[in-house]
Design a protein around this motif. Structure first.
Motif, PDB file in Angstrom:
ATOM      1  N   ALA A  72       0.825  -1.205   0.000  1.00 34.74           N
ATOM      2  CA  ALA A  72       0.000   0.000   0.000  1.00 34.74           C
ATOM      3  C   ALA A  72       0.863   1.261   0.000  1.00 34.74           C
ATOM      4  O   ALA A  72       0.581   2.229  -0.720  1.00 34.74           O
ATOM      5  CB  ALA A  72      -0.934  -0.003   1.210  1.00 34.74           C
ATOM      6  N   VAL A  73       1.927   1.275   0.795  1.00 41.91           N
ATOM      7  CA  VAL A  73       2.817   2.440   0.845  1.00 41.91           C
ATOM      8  C   VAL A  73       3.506   2.640  -0.504  1.00 41.91           C
ATOM      9  O   VAL A  73       3.634   3.772  -0.993  1.00 41.91           O
ATOM     10  CB  VAL A  73       3.859   2.287   1.968  1.00 41.91           C
ATOM     11  N   VAL A  74       3.942   1.551  -1.118  1.00 42.17           N
ATOM     12  CA  VAL A  74       4.610   1.647  -2.421  1.00 42.17           C
ATOM     13  C   VAL A  74       3.661   2.222  -3.462  1.00 42.17           C
ATOM     14  O   VAL A  74       4.027   3.120  -4.239  1.00 42.17           O
ATOM     15  CB  VAL A  74       5.117   0.263  -2.858  1.00 42.17           C
ATOM     16  N   GLU A  75       2.424   1.719  -3.512  1.00 41.53           N
ATOM     17  CA  GLU A  75       1.483   2.161  -4.539  1.00 41.53           C
ATOM     18  C   GLU A  75       0.971   3.573  -4.291  1.00 41.53           C
ATOM     19  O   GLU A  75       0.736   4.328  -5.239  1.00 41.53           O
ATOM     20  CB  GLU A  75       0.310   1.179  -4.608  1.00 41.53           C
ATOM     21  N   GLU A  76       0.819   3.939  -3.022  1.00 41.74           N
ATOM     22  CA  GLU A  76       0.336   5.283  -2.711  1.00 41.74           C
ATOM     23  C   GLU A  76       1.470   6.292  -2.604  1.00 41.74           C
ATOM     24  O   GLU A  76       1.237   7.500  -2.609  1.00 41.74           O
ATOM     25  CB  GLU A  76      -0.446   5.259  -1.394  1.00 41.74           C
ATOM     26  N   ARG A  77       2.714   5.790  -2.435  1.00 44.50           N
ATOM     27  CA  ARG A  77       3.905   6.635  -2.284  1.00 44.50           C
ATOM     28  C   ARG A  77       3.777   7.559  -1.075  1.00 44.50           C
ATOM     29  O   ARG A  77       4.337   8.652  -1.052  1.00 44.50           O
ATOM     30  CB  ARG A  77       4.158   7.445  -3.557  1.00 44.50           C
ATOM     31  N   SER A  78       3.040   7.089  -0.077  1.00 44.98           N
ATOM     32  CA  SER A  78       2.809   7.907   1.113  1.00 44.98           C
ATOM     33  C   SER A  78       2.309   7.012   2.236  1.00 44.98           C
ATOM     34  O   SER A  78       1.425   6.171   2.021  1.00 44.98           O
ATOM     35  CB  SER A  78       1.773   8.996   0.812  1.00 44.98           C
ATOM     36  N   PHE A  79       2.864   7.197   3.448  1.00 42.70           N
ATOM     37  CA  PHE A  79       2.367   6.455   4.607  1.00 42.70           C
ATOM     38  C   PHE A  79       0.956   6.919   4.976  1.00 42.70           C
ATOM     39  O   PHE A  79       0.116   6.114   5.374  1.00 42.70           O
ATOM     40  CB  PHE A  79       3.317   6.656   5.799  1.00 42.70           C
ATOM     41  N   THR A  80       0.709   8.218   4.828  1.00 40.03           N
ATOM     42  CA  THR A  80      -0.610   8.759   5.186  1.00 40.03           C
ATOM     43  C   THR A  80      -1.701   8.193   4.289  1.00 40.03           C
ATOM     44  O   THR A  80      -2.747   7.725   4.759  1.00 40.03           O
ATOM     45  CB  THR A  80      -0.605  10.293   5.095  1.00 40.03           C
ATOM     46  N   ARG A  81      -1.469   8.218   2.972  1.00 38.83           N
ATOM     47  CA  ARG A  81      -2.481   7.700   2.049  1.00 38.83           C
ATOM     48  C   ARG A  81      -2.623   6.187   2.178  1.00 38.83           C
ATOM     49  O   ARG A  81      -3.722   5.637   2.036  1.00 38.83           O
ATOM     50  CB  ARG A  81      -2.128   8.087   0.611  1.00 38.83           C
ATOM     51  N   ALA A  82      -1.510   5.496   2.448  1.00 38.04           N
ATOM     52  CA  ALA A  82      -1.579   4.045   2.640  1.00 38.04           C
ATOM     53  C   ALA A  82      -2.421   3.700   3.868  1.00 38.04           C
ATOM     54  O   ALA A  82      -3.227   2.762   3.846  1.00 38.04           O
ATOM     55  CB  ALA A  82      -0.175   3.469   2.781  1.00 38.04           C
ATOM     56  N   ALA A  83      -2.243   4.473   4.947  1.00 38.31           N
ATOM     57  CA  ALA A  83      -3.026   4.224   6.162  1.00 38.31           C
ATOM     58  C   ALA A  83      -4.507   4.453   5.904  1.00 38.31           C
ATOM     59  O   ALA A  83      -5.360   3.675   6.363  1.00 38.31           O
ATOM     60  CB  ALA A  83      -2.531   5.132   7.288  1.00 38.31           C
ATOM     61  N   ALA A  84      -4.830   5.510   5.171  1.00 38.01           N
ATOM     62  CA  ALA A  84      -6.234   5.776   4.849  1.00 38.01           C
ATOM     63  C   ALA A  84      -6.818   4.662   3.995  1.00 38.01           C
ATOM     64  O   ALA A  84      -7.960   4.237   4.191  1.00 38.01           O
ATOM     65  CB  ALA A  84      -6.350   7.123   4.126  1.00 38.01           C
ATOM     66  N   ARG A  85      -6.020   4.171   3.055  1.00 41.24           N
ATOM     67  CA  ARG A  85      -6.483   3.077   2.198  1.00 41.24           C
ATOM     68  C   ARG A  85      -6.724   1.804   2.984  1.00 41.24           C
ATOM     69  O   ARG A  85      -7.682   1.073   2.705  1.00 41.24           O
ATOM     70  CB  ARG A  85      -5.444   2.846   1.105  1.00 41.24           C
ATOM     71  N   MET A  86      -5.877   1.548   3.975  1.00 40.89           N
ATOM     72  CA  MET A  86      -6.003   0.322   4.771  1.00 40.89           C
ATOM     73  C   MET A  86      -6.922   0.498   5.983  1.00 40.89           C
ATOM     74  O   MET A  86      -7.141  -0.444   6.739  1.00 40.89           O
ATOM     75  CB  MET A  86      -4.617  -0.134   5.241  1.00 40.89           C
ATOM     76  N   HIS A  87      -7.422   1.729   6.163  1.00 37.88           N
ATOM     77  CA  HIS A  87      -8.342   2.035   7.271  1.00 37.88           C
ATOM     78  C   HIS A  87      -7.697   1.761   8.633  1.00 37.88           C
ATOM     79  O   HIS A  87      -8.311   1.192   9.540  1.00 37.88           O
ATOM     80  CB  HIS A  87      -9.640   1.221   7.139  1.00 37.88           C
ATOM     81  N   VAL A  88      -6.447   2.190   8.775  1.00 31.15           N
ATOM     82  CA  VAL A  88      -5.733   2.075  10.055  1.00 31.15           C
ATOM     83  C   VAL A  88      -5.022   3.394  10.316  1.00 31.15           C
ATOM     84  O   VAL A  88      -4.910   4.252   9.437  1.00 31.15           O
ATOM     85  CB  VAL A  88      -4.706   0.914  10.039  1.00 31.15           C
ATOM     86  N   ALA A  89      -4.524   3.556  11.531  1.00 27.86           N
ATOM     87  CA  ALA A  89      -3.778   4.768  11.875  1.00 27.86           C
ATOM     88  C   ALA A  89      -2.383   4.708  11.249  1.00 27.86           C
ATOM     89  O   ALA A  89      -1.779   3.635  11.147  1.00 27.86           O
ATOM     90  CB  ALA A  89      -3.671   4.907  13.387  1.00 27.86           C
ATOM     91  N   GLN A  90      -1.857   5.881  10.870  1.00 24.87           N
ATOM     92  CA  GLN A  90      -0.541   5.924  10.227  1.00 24.87           C
ATOM     93  C   GLN A  90       0.566   5.328  11.095  1.00 24.87           C
ATOM     94  O   GLN A  90       1.426   4.607  10.580  1.00 24.87           O
ATOM     95  CB  GLN A  90      -0.194   7.354   9.827  1.00 24.87           C
ATOM     96  N   PRO A  91       0.601   5.607  12.419  1.00 24.59           N
ATOM     97  CA  PRO A  91       1.677   5.007  13.215  1.00 24.59           C
ATOM     98  C   PRO A  91       1.688   3.482  13.145  1.00 24.59           C
ATOM     99  O   PRO A  91       2.755   2.869  13.219  1.00 24.59           O
ATOM    100  CB  PRO A  91       1.360   5.497  14.633  1.00 24.59           C
ATOM    101  N   GLY A  92       0.510   2.873  12.994  1.00 25.70           N
ATOM    102  CA  GLY A  92       0.456   1.424  12.881  1.00 25.70           C
ATOM    103  C   GLY A  92       1.125   0.924  11.616  1.00 25.70           C
ATOM    104  O   GLY A  92       1.835  -0.088  11.623  1.00 25.70           O
TER     105      GLY A  92
END
Length: 295
Positions: free
Chosen positions: A11-31
């Protein structure tokens, strides 16, 4: 190594962002960050370069990426196979449509699919036909509506759903408007107003011009065919449009049949010929084949 870690990594690779990856996975960014760090510690190498404005893969991350995709695909395939055995259609449908597609009722098609298979998550992307074909070949897409020229795309099954003649649309006072048709060669030096590369109309035009030995002089591009009508209606050039669309604006423009050769805009439903379809993907292809007309 856990599947969840690989899912977060992808998810991070495809979104190129931890924030967008967290939103996509429906979890908090620190997780997400914690799981990626844990994966990196386990593998003993840094997988992501976090120093720039966008997250990038390191060499180790690039090496891991195809294996992560394969592992997640295998698990997803196993789950879907079991669902199929139980007579269920679940999972995810990832579909694509070519840019500027207006002649196919895509929204209606997806709504029909959702009503029939409410358990399937639908993802839709719009891109050029070349990008969509690549996505079908590498498994990122289940099915797509792509433009096709005279050469069939390699590695794909296709079913033609749109086959329309292209016309040259000009203002009534244009000298070309006196006739009912125009030879393709007579457009070689005229400024053309076209849909972007990869669209059905543009593919037909580019292939015909290449065969005739010249490059079209495209001075304006727009993804919305109504914008092409507006630009051509101001006398800014010759709009190349599918005949049915041009005729619907006959009060503003004169549509001239393009001859020598006649050229067409073609759009096809496409799916991989080299990898088995997921149950959701096969269900979508079956539904689209039944609903969309064959020209």
């Amino acid at each position: 190594m856990e599947l969840r870690q690989l899912e977060y990594f992808l998810a991070v690779v495809e979104e190129r962002s931890f924030t967008r990856a967290a939103a996509r996975m429906h979890v908090a960014q620190p997780g997400v960050s914690a799981q990626i760090r844990r994966l990196e510690r386990e593998l003993g190498q840094e997988l992501l370069d976090r120093t720039g404005p966008a997250v990038r893969l390191t060499q180790a991350g690039s090496t891991l990426l195809p294996h992560a995709r394969a592992a997640l695909s295998a698990v997803s395939g196993a789950r879907l196979a079991l669902d199929e055995l139980a007579g269920l259609v679940r999972g995810r449908l990832t579909a694509g449509i070519v840019t500027s597609l207006s002649s196919v009722p895509v929204s209606d098609l997806l709504a029909d699919f959702h009503r029939t298979y409410p358990e399937v998550e639908i993802r839709l992307t719009e891109a050029s036909s070349d990008e969509l074909a690549a996505g079908l070949r590498d498994g990122r897409l289940d099915a797509a509506l792509i433009s096709t020229g005279t050469r069939p795309p390699e590695g794909l099954h296709t079913r033609l759903v749109v086959d329309e003649a292209l016309v040259a649309a000009v203002v009534p006072e244009d000298p070309l408007a006196a006739g009912g048709e125009v030879a393709l060669a007579d457009l070689a030096d005229r400024p053309l107003i076209c849909l972007p590369p990869g669209s059905g109309a543009r593919t037909g035009l580019d292939e015909a011009c290449e065969a005739a030995g010249f490059r079209p002089r495209v001075t304006m591009e727009a993804g919305d065919p109504h914008r092409l009508v507006e630009l051509a209606g101001r006398g800014l050039g010759v709009a190349v449009l599918p005949a049915p669309f041009a005729r619907s604006h006959g009060d503003r423009l004169r549509g001239l049949d393009i001859v020598a050769p006649r050229i067409r805009a073609r759009v096809a439903l496409a799916w991989s010929a080299e990898r088995p379809a997921s149950p959701a993907g096969q269900a979508f292809v079956d539904l689209a084949s039944a609903v969309l007309p064959s020209p």
